[in-house]
Structure formats: structure tokens, C-alpha cells
Design a protein around this motif. Sequence first.
Motif, PDB file in Angstrom:
ATOM      1  N   ARG A 152       2.905   7.584 -11.594  1.00  0.00           N
ATOM      2  CA  ARG A 152       3.232   6.366 -12.344  1.00  0.00           C
ATOM      3  C   ARG A 152       2.049   5.412 -12.176  1.00  0.00           C
ATOM      4  NH1 ARG A 152       8.803   4.062 -10.589  1.00  0.00           N
ATOM      5  NH2 ARG A 152       8.132   2.538 -12.140  1.00  0.00           N
ATOM      6  N   PRO A 153       0.935   5.703 -12.854  1.00  0.00           N
ATOM      7  CA  PRO A 153      -0.327   5.026 -12.539  1.00  0.00           C
ATOM      8  C   PRO A 153      -0.347   3.539 -12.837  1.00  0.00           C
ATOM      9  CG  PRO A 153      -0.567   6.445 -14.458  1.00  0.00           C
ATOM     10  CD  PRO A 153       0.764   6.765 -13.858  1.00  0.00           C
ATOM     11  N   LEU A 154       0.301   3.087 -13.902  1.00  0.00           N
ATOM     12  CA  LEU A 154       0.258   1.659 -14.224  1.00  0.00           C
ATOM     13  C   LEU A 154       1.039   0.848 -13.189  1.00  0.00           C
ATOM     14  CD1 LEU A 154       0.629   1.664 -18.114  1.00  0.00           C
ATOM     15  CD2 LEU A 154      -1.406   1.938 -16.700  1.00  0.00           C
ATOM     16  N   SER A 155       2.200   1.346 -12.796  1.00  0.00           N
ATOM     17  CA  SER A 155       2.986   0.660 -11.767  1.00  0.00           C
ATOM     18  C   SER A 155       2.241   0.655 -10.442  1.00  0.00           C
ATOM     19  CB  SER A 155       4.345   1.342 -11.600  1.00  0.00           C
ATOM     20  OG  SER A 155       5.117   1.234 -12.776  1.00  0.00           O
ATOM     21  N   ALA A 156       1.615   1.781 -10.115  1.00  0.00           N
ATOM     22  CA  ALA A 156       0.842   1.873  -8.874  1.00  0.00           C
ATOM     23  C   ALA A 156      -0.329   0.903  -8.906  1.00  0.00           C
ATOM     24  CB  ALA A 156       0.339   3.297  -8.673  1.00  0.00           C
ATOM     25  N   GLU A 157      -1.010   0.821 -10.035  1.00  0.00           N
ATOM     26  CA  GLU A 157      -2.164  -0.088 -10.135  1.00  0.00           C
ATOM     27  C   GLU A 157      -1.739  -1.534  -9.889  1.00  0.00           C
ATOM     28  OE1 GLU A 157      -5.507  -1.608 -13.362  1.00  0.00           O
ATOM     29  OE2 GLU A 157      -4.300   0.163 -13.833  1.00  0.00           O
ATOM     30  N   ARG A 158      -0.601  -1.940 -10.458  1.00  0.00           N
ATOM     31  CA  ARG A 158      -0.125  -3.310 -10.251  1.00  0.00           C
ATOM     32  C   ARG A 158       0.175  -3.579  -8.774  1.00  0.00           C
ATOM     33  NH1 ARG A 158       2.548  -2.273 -15.253  1.00  0.00           N
ATOM     34  NH2 ARG A 158       4.446  -1.620 -14.173  1.00  0.00           N
ATOM     35  N   GLU A 159       0.833  -2.632  -8.132  1.00  0.00           N
ATOM     36  CA  GLU A 159       1.222  -2.820  -6.735  1.00  0.00           C
ATOM     37  C   GLU A 159      -0.003  -2.868  -5.825  1.00  0.00           C
ATOM     38  OE1 GLU A 159       4.194  -4.009  -4.588  1.00  0.00           O
ATOM     39  OE2 GLU A 159       4.660  -3.108  -6.539  1.00  0.00           O
ATOM     40  N   LEU A 160      -0.940  -1.983  -6.066  1.00  0.00           N
ATOM     41  CA  LEU A 160      -2.123  -1.927  -5.206  1.00  0.00           C
ATOM     42  C   LEU A 160      -3.065  -3.090  -5.477  1.00  0.00           C
ATOM     43  CD1 LEU A 160      -2.621   1.932  -5.326  1.00  0.00           C
ATOM     44  CD2 LEU A 160      -1.793   0.575  -3.397  1.00  0.00           C
ATOM     45  N   LEU A 207       0.833  -1.203   0.000  1.00  0.00           N
ATOM     46  CA  LEU A 207       0.000   0.000   0.000  1.00  0.00           C
ATOM     47  C   LEU A 207       0.870   1.256   0.000  1.00  0.00           C
ATOM     48  CD1 LEU A 207      -2.842  -0.964   2.502  1.00  0.00           C
ATOM     49  CD2 LEU A 207      -3.089  -0.539   0.046  1.00  0.00           C
ATOM     50  N   LEU A 208       1.911   1.257   0.807  1.00  0.00           N
ATOM     51  CA  LEU A 208       2.788   2.425   0.875  1.00  0.00           C
ATOM     52  C   LEU A 208       3.520   2.640  -0.440  1.00  0.00           C
ATOM     53  CD1 LEU A 208       4.259   2.022   4.463  1.00  0.00           C
ATOM     54  CD2 LEU A 208       2.903   3.952   3.644  1.00  0.00           C
ATOM     55  N   TYR A 209       4.080   1.581  -0.987  1.00  0.00           N
ATOM     56  CA  TYR A 209       4.829   1.726  -2.239  1.00  0.00           C
ATOM     57  C   TYR A 209       3.888   2.074  -3.396  1.00  0.00           C
ATOM     58  CZ  TYR A 209       8.089   0.653  -6.035  1.00  0.00           C
ATOM     59  OH  TYR A 209       8.893   0.727  -7.153  1.00  0.00           O
ATOM     60  N   ASP A 233      -9.877  -6.532   3.255  1.00  0.00           N
ATOM     61  CA  ASP A 233      -9.368  -5.258   3.768  1.00  0.00           C
ATOM     62  C   ASP A 233      -9.953  -4.121   2.931  1.00  0.00           C
ATOM     63  OD1 ASP A 233      -7.729  -2.912   4.147  1.00  0.00           O
ATOM     64  OD2 ASP A 233      -6.207  -4.191   5.050  1.00  0.00           O
ATOM     65  N   ALA A 234     -10.764  -3.259   3.545  1.00  0.00           N
ATOM     66  CA  ALA A 234     -11.423  -2.178   2.811  1.00  0.00           C
ATOM     67  C   ALA A 234     -10.425  -1.194   2.234  1.00  0.00           C
ATOM     68  CB  ALA A 234     -12.407  -1.451   3.734  1.00  0.00           C
ATOM     69  N   VAL A 235      -9.344  -0.913   2.969  1.00  0.00           N
ATOM     70  CA  VAL A 235      -8.356   0.047   2.476  1.00  0.00           C
ATOM     71  C   VAL A 235      -7.658  -0.487   1.233  1.00  0.00           C
ATOM     72  CG1 VAL A 235      -6.201   1.245   3.024  1.00  0.00           C
ATOM     73  CG2 VAL A 235      -8.006   1.097   4.742  1.00  0.00           C
ATOM     74  N   ALA A 236      -7.220  -1.743   1.289  1.00  0.00           N
ATOM     75  CA  ALA A 236      -6.518  -2.333   0.149  1.00  0.00           C
ATOM     76  C   ALA A 236      -7.429  -2.427  -1.070  1.00  0.00           C
ATOM     77  CB  ALA A 236      -5.980  -3.705   0.518  1.00  0.00           C
ATOM     78  N   ARG A 237      -8.662  -2.869  -0.866  1.00  0.00           N
ATOM     79  CA  ARG A 237      -9.592  -2.992  -1.989  1.00  0.00           C
ATOM     80  C   ARG A 237      -9.921  -1.620  -2.583  1.00  0.00           C
ATOM     81  NH1 ARG A 237     -13.095  -7.492  -1.714  1.00  0.00           N
ATOM     82  NH2 ARG A 237     -14.123  -6.606  -3.567  1.00  0.00           N
ATOM     83  N   THR A 238     -10.082  -0.616  -1.727  1.00  0.00           N
ATOM     84  CA  THR A 238     -10.397   0.726  -2.209  1.00  0.00           C
ATOM     85  C   THR A 238      -9.231   1.312  -2.984  1.00  0.00           C
ATOM     86  OG1 THR A 238     -11.914   1.128  -0.370  1.00  0.00           O
ATOM     87  CG2 THR A 238     -11.040   3.065  -1.506  1.00  0.00           C
ATOM     88  N   ALA A 239      -8.031   1.197  -2.445  1.00  0.00           N
ATOM     89  CA  ALA A 239      -6.852   1.738  -3.133  1.00  0.00           C
ATOM     90  C   ALA A 239      -6.683   1.095  -4.508  1.00  0.00           C
ATOM     91  CB  ALA A 239      -5.610   1.520  -2.284  1.00  0.00           C
ATOM     92  N   ALA A 240      -6.890  -0.219  -4.575  1.00  0.00           N
ATOM     93  CA  ALA A 240      -6.760  -0.911  -5.861  1.00  0.00           C
ATOM     94  C   ALA A 240      -7.814  -0.423  -6.849  1.00  0.00           C
ATOM     95  CB  ALA A 240      -6.884  -2.412  -5.651  1.00  0.00           C
ATOM     96  N   ALA A 241      -9.018  -0.137  -6.360  1.00  0.00           N
ATOM     97  CA  ALA A 241     -10.082   0.356  -7.245  1.00  0.00           C
ATOM     98  C   ALA A 241      -9.764   1.743  -7.766  1.00  0.00           C
ATOM     99  CB  ALA A 241     -11.411   0.353  -6.497  1.00  0.00           C
ATOM    100  N   VAL A 242      -9.333   2.640  -6.890  1.00  0.00           N
ATOM    101  CA  VAL A 242      -9.027   4.012  -7.305  1.00  0.00           C
ATOM    102  C   VAL A 242      -7.881   4.019  -8.313  1.00  0.00           C
ATOM    103  CG1 VAL A 242      -8.247   6.290  -6.524  1.00  0.00           C
ATOM    104  CG2 VAL A 242      -9.881   4.991  -5.147  1.00  0.00           C
ATOM    105  N   ALA A 243      -6.922   3.116  -8.144  1.00  0.00           N
ATOM    106  CA  ALA A 243      -5.762   3.074  -9.038  1.00  0.00           C
ATOM    107  C   ALA A 243      -6.130   2.663 -10.458  1.00  0.00           C
ATOM    108  CB  ALA A 243      -4.706   2.127  -8.483  1.00  0.00           C
TER     109      ALA A 243
END
Length: 318
Positions: free
Chosen positions: A213-221, A202-204, A231-241
Motif C-alpha cells: 500500500r505504497p501511498l499510505s506508507a509514503e504518508r506515514e513515513l 516507522l513500524l506502521y 533521524d537517518a532511519v526516518a528520513r531514509t524510509a520516507a525517501a524510499v517510500a
Amino acid sequence: MVALAAAVAAAAVVGATLLQTRGEHTTVPGAVTKPRAGRPPLELAFGVANGPKALALRRAQQLYDGGNVAAAAPIFARYRSLEARIGSAFVAWSHGGLETMQRLAAAHARSGLVLLHLGLADYWAGRNADAVAAWETTAKVDADSPYGVEAEDLLHPNLKIPGLPPIVTGVALPKAIAKLPVAAQLAALRRAAARPDVDAKLLYGSALWTLERPLSAERELAAAARLAPRDAVARTAAAVARFSKANPTRAFAQLGPLTAVFPHSAVVEFHLGVLLLYIGDNAKAAKHLRAALADGPRSPYAKPARTLLASLAHTRSK
């Protein structure tokens, strides 16, 4: 990240792209106008680079932005990087600046840095359709960079907020990493994220998102969400990315259903509100921001939600 969300509040209602600030659009195929006055803006991105050259070129860009072209010129001329050569071309705009950019683009046909600035040069020369074509190519070949993000902004002037919507995780940076220089922080976050650790990913991922760097962020999240599907935070971050100006529905398609998976979740409601601001639906955005505040009055989302709601209220009162 909370500070970033607060900063977005003002942009959410008054932000505008380069095209909008001039009341002009480039949506008419083949549109050609008279050349614009002055010089094109520079949109150089140096990320976490902090060496002597990056510092000097940042300074040159600041001078250029401030209208002190004479002081910026010798700094750009000192280096041979693409950033410096573009700076020199724009400094000498009236003496073949467009032609220089065309030569650079011919030699660097897949460089988002060059293609974005070729589009800016075309736009300033009144070649609107060529500008759009250059930005469309930028968005395709260099989507995982600030130049691809900027190209999307320019291609979608109806979506008024520049850049990417903030991702607020509420995960604290470890003290050992927080005291490192920025570039070292990013390297440490990358090493930590190589492990199957949700918070590290999540941090990275959110750091990559902040660095546009949206594509790299999307993969990580997305990897963080796979590790912690409840985990609501992890699922939400992945959706926003998954958000992009070209196709915002990719994010909404995953984020919207999370209101049922995680009812009364401040993280879900807050980010839904932010994404709705990014597509210009302020009324629905306010509804979700108020829900985030009600669901988590002491959460990391309360302060930025209040700031955004206050900005919306201020705009409506004008």
C-alpha cells in the motif's frame, strides 16, 4: 524486515515479470498476437484477511497455480466476491473467460483487482495494447494497492525485480504487538501511529509498504520524517517510500542527498544500494552495499547487504 531484504537478494538478479518470462513485450501500440496457450495467471491479494472465505480462496488460487483447475473450480463457484468471480472466469477461460472479464470491468470500472485481471485476460487473448491500457488504468485508479504495484511491474518489464524495494528500519516490534495475530498487529500499529511517535509511525508505515500500500506508507513515513528530521532511519524510509517503477527518480532525489546529510550512514547506503538494484544498476548498487557493510558491520543492514553482495557476485561468475 531483514528476512524480507534477504529474500529480495535472489530476486534482485534473477527476478522477472510475467512478460519477461515469455520473452515478450507489450510496448508496441495496437500490438495484437495469437492467443497464448493455457489460462492467465491469477494475482489475487488478500492482505491480512484470515477469515474462512479468504482462506478458501487462497487455497483455490494455490490449486489453480498448481494446475489443479478441477479442484479450484468448485471453491471459486462457492462465493460471489470479485476475487471468486475472477477465479471462475479464469477457470472457464476457454468458455468465455475474456467476455466475463469484460463484463466485470464494465460494472467495476475503478476496481484495480478487476482491471489488473482484465489486462491479464487481454494479454492471454493476444490483445497486447488493450492489456497495457488496462494496466495503465489500474496503476492510476488503484495505486495504493497490490494491484497497482503489480500493474507497474507489468508496465515496466525492463525493471526486473518485482514488487517494492524493502524498507529496513531496524525498529523492533513491541512484544505485546508481536504476539497478536497479523490482522490485530496491523490494527495495533495503526492505533499506535496515531500518536506523534516516530518509531510507531516507522513500524506502521513499513508494514503498509510490505502489504504493498505504497501511498499510505509514503504518508506515514513522511510524517515520521517530519517528526524527526535529524533521524537517518526516518528520513531514509520516507525517501524510499517515494519509489515507484513509473518514476524512481522521486526516491533518488531525496535519498541521494542524504549521503551528505548523514555521512557514513549504513541505513542510507544500504537503501541506496537496494534502489539501484531495482533500476538495474548493479555496479553502483554493489558500491553502496559495500559502504553500508563498512559503515555498520553490526547494524541491521549488514546481513542483508552481505546476502545481496553474494548474490551479485554469484551472478557475475555465471
